[in-house]
Design an enzyme around this catalytic site. Structure first.
Site, PDB file in Angstrom:
ATOM      1  N   LYS A   1     -26.049 -14.482  74.609  1.00  0.00           N
ATOM      2  CA  LYS A   1     -26.753 -15.108  73.512  1.00  0.00           C
ATOM      3  C   LYS A   1     -25.821 -15.511  72.373  1.00  0.00           C
ATOM      4  O   LYS A   1     -26.183 -16.327  71.527  1.00  0.00           O
ATOM      5  CB  LYS A   1     -27.798 -14.121  72.952  1.00  0.00           C
ATOM      6  CG  LYS A   1     -28.871 -13.713  73.913  1.00  0.00           C
ATOM      7  CD  LYS A   1     -29.800 -12.717  73.210  1.00  0.00           C
ATOM      8  CE  LYS A   1     -30.749 -12.092  74.212  1.00  0.00           C
ATOM      9  NZ  LYS A   1     -31.422 -10.918  73.616  1.00  0.00           N
TER      10      LYS A   1
ATOM     11  N   GLU B   1     -17.939 -20.261  73.754  1.00  0.00           N
ATOM     12  CA  GLU B   1     -18.081 -18.800  73.580  1.00  0.00           C
ATOM     13  C   GLU B   1     -18.111 -18.441  72.102  1.00  0.00           C
ATOM     14  O   GLU B   1     -17.555 -19.174  71.272  1.00  0.00           O
ATOM     15  CB  GLU B   1     -16.882 -18.083  74.225  1.00  0.00           C
ATOM     16  CG  GLU B   1     -17.160 -17.485  75.592  1.00  0.00           C
ATOM     17  CD  GLU B   1     -18.015 -16.215  75.538  1.00  0.00           C
ATOM     18  OE1 GLU B   1     -18.784 -16.032  74.585  1.00  0.00           O
ATOM     19  OE2 GLU B   1     -17.912 -15.416  76.478  1.00  0.00           O
TER      20      GLU B   1
ATOM     21  N   ASP C   1     -12.460 -11.442  73.544  1.00  0.00           N
ATOM     22  CA  ASP C   1     -11.812 -10.169  73.209  1.00  0.00           C
ATOM     23  C   ASP C   1     -10.859  -9.822  74.355  1.00  0.00           C
ATOM     24  O   ASP C   1      -9.722 -10.278  74.384  1.00  0.00           O
ATOM     25  CB  ASP C   1     -12.919  -9.134  72.995  1.00  0.00           C
ATOM     26  CG  ASP C   1     -12.407  -7.798  72.498  1.00  0.00           C
ATOM     27  OD1 ASP C   1     -11.245  -7.726  72.083  1.00  0.00           O
ATOM     28  OD2 ASP C   1     -13.172  -6.822  72.520  1.00  0.00           O
TER      29      ASP C   1
ATOM     30  N   LYS D   1      -9.901 -12.407  69.449  1.00  0.00           N
ATOM     31  CA  LYS D   1      -9.237 -11.145  69.081  1.00  0.00           C
ATOM     32  C   LYS D   1      -8.197 -10.889  70.151  1.00  0.00           C
ATOM     33  O   LYS D   1      -8.546 -10.647  71.296  1.00  0.00           O
ATOM     34  CB  LYS D   1     -10.257  -9.988  69.132  1.00  0.00           C
ATOM     35  CG  LYS D   1     -11.119  -9.863  67.933  1.00  0.00           C
ATOM     36  CD  LYS D   1     -11.752  -8.472  67.846  1.00  0.00           C
ATOM     37  CE  LYS D   1     -13.077  -8.383  68.541  1.00  0.00           C
ATOM     38  NZ  LYS D   1     -13.860  -7.185  68.219  1.00  0.00           N
TER      39      LYS D   1
ATOM     40  N   ARG E   1     -27.653 -11.093  64.091  1.00  0.00           N
ATOM     41  CA  ARG E   1     -27.207 -12.428  64.534  1.00  0.00           C
ATOM     42  C   ARG E   1     -27.426 -13.486  63.455  1.00  0.00           C
ATOM     43  O   ARG E   1     -26.742 -14.494  63.425  1.00  0.00           O
ATOM     44  CB  ARG E   1     -27.962 -12.854  65.796  1.00  0.00           C
ATOM     45  CG  ARG E   1     -27.634 -12.040  67.035  1.00  0.00           C
ATOM     46  CD  ARG E   1     -28.257 -12.702  68.269  1.00  0.00           C
ATOM     47  NE  ARG E   1     -28.330 -11.798  69.399  1.00  0.00           N
ATOM     48  CZ  ARG E   1     -27.333 -11.575  70.266  1.00  0.00           C
ATOM     49  NH1 ARG E   1     -26.196 -12.201  70.121  1.00  0.00           N
ATOM     50  NH2 ARG E   1     -27.490 -10.737  71.267  1.00  0.00           N
TER      51      ARG E   1
HETATM   52  P1  IMP Z   1     -14.569  -9.872  76.456  1.00  0.00           P
HETATM   53  O1  IMP Z   1     -15.085 -10.011  77.861  1.00  0.00           O
HETATM   54  O2  IMP Z   1     -13.933  -8.527  76.230  1.00  0.00           O
HETATM   55  O3  IMP Z   1     -13.670 -11.007  76.030  1.00  0.00           O
HETATM   56  O4  IMP Z   1     -15.841  -9.807  75.488  1.00  0.00           O
HETATM   57  C1  IMP Z   1     -16.533 -10.910  75.110  1.00  0.00           C
HETATM   58  C2  IMP Z   1     -17.940 -10.531  74.729  1.00  0.00           C
HETATM   59  O5  IMP Z   1     -18.005  -9.216  74.119  1.00  0.00           O
HETATM   60  C3  IMP Z   1     -18.436 -11.495  73.666  1.00  0.00           C
HETATM   61  O6  IMP Z   1     -19.076 -12.622  74.239  1.00  0.00           O
HETATM   62  C4  IMP Z   1     -19.354 -10.617  72.845  1.00  0.00           C
HETATM   63  O7  IMP Z   1     -20.651 -10.610  73.419  1.00  0.00           O
HETATM   64  C5  IMP Z   1     -18.781  -9.221  72.940  1.00  0.00           C
HETATM   65  N1  IMP Z   1     -17.912  -8.892  71.785  1.00  0.00           N
HETATM   66  C6  IMP Z   1     -16.586  -8.653  71.789  1.00  0.00           C
HETATM   67  N2  IMP Z   1     -16.125  -8.357  70.557  1.00  0.00           N
HETATM   68  C7  IMP Z   1     -17.203  -8.437  69.733  1.00  0.00           C
HETATM   69  C8  IMP Z   1     -17.375  -8.267  68.295  1.00  0.00           C
HETATM   70  O8  IMP Z   1     -16.447  -7.987  67.514  1.00  0.00           O
HETATM   71  N3  IMP Z   1     -18.647  -8.460  67.833  1.00  0.00           N
HETATM   72  C9  IMP Z   1     -19.700  -8.776  68.635  1.00  0.00           C
HETATM   73  N4  IMP Z   1     -19.580  -8.944  69.963  1.00  0.00           N
HETATM   74  C10 IMP Z   1     -18.343  -8.785  70.510  1.00  0.00           C
END
Ligand code: IMP
Length: 181
Positions: A44, A100, A104, A132, A166
């Site tokens: 979302k 996106e 992270d 990040k 949100r």
């Molecule tokens: P990744 O797979 O670790 O890159 O995570 C991506 C997903 O994790 C994003 O689409 C978010 O839903 C969630 N996410 C990662 N860091 C944050 C944050 O600081 N705040 C809110 N959601 C996050």
């Protein structure tokens, strides 16, 4: 809980977001001129970014959505994705730009790019409002990045903590007291 009670500080203001999206929209319009562009928003978290981005792009762009859930915790994803909603249409032969909210570890995005590529898109690129780098576990390339941010949990502008917050207009850092309860 009121929004203000949960916020430690504003990291990126509404105005900074608006200005950066205008720049990204101009760059994307330039790069995709004359191409069949399909924006794929990841639900979302990315819907507010996508809504503003599509209005900053000065050309026809089709819009579709994917919804995924990843079995991580409230703060990070595991990369083990379950697809909750597939694309409505085909992306074969089309220029797909995945939209996106935040990258992270990059595990979610890696899995999504593989999926779109396997469906024979003409090209697959990514835009994320936030990046990040501290926990990046893949060498996934993100072509259009809004802001590089430090290793802090952020919310607002579509991003949630436990499905809340949100609707906050700025990108904010959550108070430790909210998640240490
Ligand atoms: P990744 O797979 O670790 O890159 O995570 C991506 C997903 O994790 C994003 O689409 C978010 O839903 C969630 N996410 C990662 N860091 C944050 C944050 O600081 N705040 C809110 N959601 C996050």
């Amino acid at each position: 809980m009121q929004h203000d009670d949960a916020i430690k500080k504003v990291l990126i203001s509404e105005e900074q977001i608006r200005n950066r999206i205008a720049e990204l929209g101009a760059q994307i319009s330039h790069d995709y001129q004359g191409k069949d562009l399909l924006l794929v928003g990841i639900l979302k978290g990315a819907w507010i970014y996508l809504a503003d981005l599509v209005r900053a792009i000065d050309m026809n762009a089709d819009v579709d959505f994917l919804a995924v859930s990843s079995y991580g915790n409230d703060f990070s994803s595991s990369g083990n994705l379950t697809f909750l909603k597939d694309l409505d249409g085909s992306c074969e032969g089309r220029h797909v730009l995945i939209v996106e909210d935040i990258v992270d570890s990059g595990l979610t995005l890696s899995a999504l790019c593989e999926l779109i590529k396997s469906r024979k898109a003409a090209s697959v690129e990514v835009t994320t409002l936030l990046s990040k780098r501290a926990h990046r576990k893949t060498d996934i390339s993100v072509k259009y990045v809004g802001f590089e941010i430090p290793d802090e949990f952020v919310l607002g502008y579509g991003l949630d903590y436990c499905q809340f917050y949100r609707g906050i207009k700025d990108i904010c850092v959550l108070k430790e007291s909210v998640y240490s309860k």
